[in-house]
Motif scaffolding. Structure first.
Motif, PDB file in Angstrom:
ATOM      1  N   VAL A 175       0.863  -1.170   0.038  1.00 41.25           N
ATOM      2  CA  VAL A 175       0.097   0.217  -0.049  1.00 41.25           C
ATOM      3  C   VAL A 175       0.794   1.203   0.108  1.00 41.25           C
ATOM      4  N   ASP A 176       1.917   1.256   0.713  1.00 42.40           N
ATOM      5  CA  ASP A 176       2.803   2.448   0.957  1.00 42.40           C
ATOM      6  C   ASP A 176       3.415   2.537  -0.383  1.00 42.40           C
ATOM      7  N   ALA A 186      -6.574  -1.320 -11.214  1.00 44.84           N
ATOM      8  CA  ALA A 186      -6.077  -0.290 -12.014  1.00 44.84           C
ATOM      9  C   ALA A 186      -7.014   0.739 -12.339  1.00 44.84           C
ATOM     10  N   GLN A 187      -8.152   0.653 -12.125  1.00 43.61           N
ATOM     11  CA  GLN A 187      -9.113   1.726 -12.162  1.00 43.61           C
ATOM     12  C   GLN A 187      -8.737   2.762 -10.878  1.00 43.61           C
ATOM     13  N   LYS A 188      -8.512   2.235  -9.897  1.00 46.40           N
ATOM     14  CA  LYS A 188      -8.124   2.999  -8.588  1.00 46.40           C
ATOM     15  C   LYS A 188      -6.938   3.792  -8.585  1.00 46.40           C
ATOM     16  N   ILE A 189      -5.975   3.273  -9.219  1.00 43.92           N
ATOM     17  CA  ILE A 189      -4.774   3.807  -9.358  1.00 43.92           C
ATOM     18  C   ILE A 189      -4.237   4.238 -10.632  1.00 43.92           C
ATOM     19  N   LYS A 190      -5.211   4.154 -11.765  1.00 41.79           N
ATOM     20  CA  LYS A 190      -4.911   4.605 -12.973  1.00 41.79           C
ATOM     21  C   LYS A 190      -3.740   3.993 -13.638  1.00 41.79           C
ATOM     22  N   SER A 191      -3.636   2.659 -13.845  1.00 43.09           N
ATOM     23  CA  SER A 191      -2.498   2.037 -14.168  1.00 43.09           C
ATOM     24  C   SER A 191      -2.893   1.424 -15.347  1.00 43.09           C
ATOM     25  N   LYS A 219      -5.007   4.396  -1.900  1.00 47.29           N
ATOM     26  CA  LYS A 219      -5.424   5.761  -2.259  1.00 47.29           C
ATOM     27  C   LYS A 219      -5.997   5.947  -3.514  1.00 47.29           C
ATOM     28  N   THR A 220      -6.863   6.849  -3.864  1.00 44.43           N
ATOM     29  CA  THR A 220      -7.435   6.628  -5.318  1.00 44.43           C
ATOM     30  C   THR A 220      -6.497   7.693  -5.905  1.00 44.43           C
ATOM     31  N   LYS A 221      -6.018   7.475  -6.980  1.00 45.71           N
ATOM     32  CA  LYS A 221      -5.223   8.429  -7.840  1.00 45.71           C
ATOM     33  C   LYS A 221      -6.013   8.928  -9.032  1.00 45.71           C
TER      34      LYS A 221
END
Length: 580
Positions: free
Chosen positions: A196-197, A224-229, A325-327
């Motif tokens: 997470v960190d 992938a959606q949450k961290i725009k990966s 955290k959401t990006k």
């Protein structure tokens, strides 16, 4: 009631472990076991023409069903033929139990006819390999073998002398509960906290996925959606992760395409999910890397790691995603999606230019048409070599299709025998063997197995009269091709002589109709497509040291060629990018 013999007890335990079939070739040391199968309604003896086929078929069945499958070989040369298919099953983590029957126990170590030492020979391609030397060993030893194959994912080999198989079994052993499914493994909270960190501190994260993401498609998409990966994949990850994937940037590796290479090298944090991707030349050495894998021995053996996480991918992501955290910054993701679409636009012209008129037929065109006309839930078994290229580029996954091959072991001749095992799991499901003429002719005798068992496998033969991948390797190394040409028969005529449906295709306009007719045929069929041996174009940047076998030492640009419907998906993803 007559007392059981050891062979009967052996077969009973296999049935309790969920085994439905025993693939093999009969032989004197195996006779007691084959007879026990004949009298046990829970198991079926599947007679093949070569024991290598038996092992490949069992491995394919295990990959399709996720359950234990089994094969057998008679003493000496018989069980030696199993070894190549067992290597493949083991490296594919397919749970397979192999019975290696043995010479008479009183003759072991005395140079007897057909003597080998299977309890030594199979150790490298198995988790467990032991010989039964006393009937009282059998129940516990076989239980242990089953639990190693299922629990650890791979091969167990049991050696059984033929004379012991015929001896009376000990009094009925307690029916010990057997492991028949693998558990999920959740990482510890400390490892989750560290991951997470890493994700929260990174601005640009890329996910690179392998076969360990099977069953975790939704979880990967959610992260992938949450961290725009961006999400790339290895060949074995393609069927599990590419479909319904708005974050797709293609595949890395020797057969790679799109922007997967750039996405893995231009990120701040690369997360390897369930992949034992072997080509470390494609992995970066100057970014932070975390790896998640259910097999701890895979962690860090391909690249330097900043964090190793031991766990099942799906369970790990279920713990991880709610805590990151959401990006909101999509710039890296959108840049990679555009690079991916541009890369596919640049190569698609390689197969669209007058391809429907080109003779000999472009193999890319064959794969593209096959992708269109095959069933939505088809199983494709893929020969090693150029068929790997066509499957990787053109067979479109959708969450229901399966694509299996010798992707870790890299054996020739795997497609036909794997199709046998896949078809036995469901005679109503479409199974297509994408075979090269070199691989097909190596184990061509088992086309007769399709006819004998009336298996409706459809063999689509890419017939370029050469060992295409080997020829490519020689070319790239600056060597003239030598020993790579095949003098082939009319394979469709051979198929008809065997009692199957066979058709030969030499012109592109005949192709779609020929495939549809073969797929409508109720029994086994072979479509012999004469393809262009010079279809593959090589980018001018390739150097001699870049290709050694299937491994790569320092390549960033690999094979040029079309990419079928993947371009449509990339264009769609690009159109869906949010506009400022």
């Amino acid at each position: 009631m007559a007392k059981q013999n050891v062979a009967e007890q052996f077969v009973d335990i296999l049935a309790r472990a969920g085994v439905k079939r025993l693939y093999g070739v009969v032989g004197d040391s195996l006779n007691p076991v084959v007879d026990a199968v004949r009298r046990n309604s829970a198991l079926e003896w599947i007679h093949v023409r070569h024991e290598e086929t038996a092992a490949f078929a069992a491995g394919a069945e295990a990959q399709i069903t996720g359950r234990l499958a089994a094969c057998a070989g008679s003493c000496g040369p018989g069980n030696l033929h199993l070894i190549n298919g067992l290597y493949d099953a083991h490296r594919s983590m397919a749970p397979v139990l192999a019975l290696a029957s043995h010479i008479p126990s009183s003759e072991i170590g005395l140079g007897y006819f057909q003597e080998t030492h299977p309890d030594h020979l199979f150790r490298e391609c198995s988790h467990y390999c032991e010989m039964i030397s006393n009937p009282r060993q059998m129940p516990r030893l076989l239980h242990t073998a089953v639990q190693n194959a299922v629990g650890r994912g791979g091969v167990s080999v049991v050696t059984l002398p033929g004379d012991l198989a015929a001896e009376p079994a000990p009094d009925k052993a307690a029916e010990t509960a057997l492991v028949t499914a693998r558990p999920t493994v959740r990482p510890g909270d400390e490892e989750i906290d560290k991951l997470v960190d890493l994700i929260d501190r990174a601005q640009k994260v890329t996910l690179f996925c392998g076969s360990g993401t099977a069953g975790a498609h939704a979880e990967v998409m959610e992260l992938a959606q949450k961290i725009k990966s961006p999400v790339g994949h290895a060949l074995r990850g393609k069927e599990h992760i590419q479909y319904d994937n708005p974050f797709d940037v293609g595949m890395s590796g020797l057969l790679g395409y799109g922007a997967a290479y750039e996405a893995t090298h231009e990120c701040d944090l690369l997360i390897l999910l369930g992949t034992d991707f072997p080509y470390n030349a494609f992995l970066p050495d100057d970014v932070t890397i975390a790896q998640v894998d259910v097999r701890p021995e895979h962690l860090g053996r391909r690249s330097r790691l900043d964090l190793a996480v031991w766990g099942d991918v799906r369970e790990t992501l279920r713990c991880l995603t709610p805590r990151v955290k959401t990006k909101d910054d999509r710039r890296f993701l959108d840049k990679m999606l555009k690079k991916h679409a541009d890369a596919l636009e640049g190569v698609v012209k390689a197969y669209t230019r007058k391809v429907d008129k080109h003779v000999p037929i472009h193999p890319e065109y064959v794969a593209s048409v096959l992708d269109e006309v095959a069933a939505d839930d088809a199983v494709f078994t893929v020969d090693t070599g150029m068929c790997n290229v066509w499957a990787a580029r053109y067979i479109t996954p959708n969450g229901r299709r399966r694509v299996i091959g010798s992707f870790s072991h890299g054996s020739m001749a795997n497609a036909l025998p794997m199709a046998i095992g896949a078809q036995f799991t469901d005679r109503r499901r479409q199974v297509v063997a994408m075979s090269g003429d070199g691989g097909f002719s190596m184990l061509m005798g088992d086309f007769l197995t399709l006819v004998q068992h009336d298996l409706p496998v459809k063999v689509v033969l890419f017939d370029n009269s050469s060992l295409g991948m080997v020829e490519l390797e020689m070319m790239v190394a600056g060597l003239p091709s030598h020993g790579t040409t095949n003098k082939n028969p009319d394979f469709a005529a051979v198929a008809r002589a065997c009692g199957a449906y066979g058709v030969r295709v030499e012109k592109p306009k005949q192709l779609a109709g020929a495939l549809k007719d073969a797929f409508r045929h109720k029994g086994p069929a072979l479509v012999d497509v004469v393809t262009d041996p010079n279809a593959l174009s090589i980018p001018p940047k390739i150097k001699a040291e870049m290709v050694t076998g299937f491994a790569l030492s320092a390549s960033k640009v690999v094979l040029d060629g079309g990419v079928g419907r993947m371009l449509q998906m990339a264009r769609s993803n690009l159109r869906n990018l949010p506009r400022p």
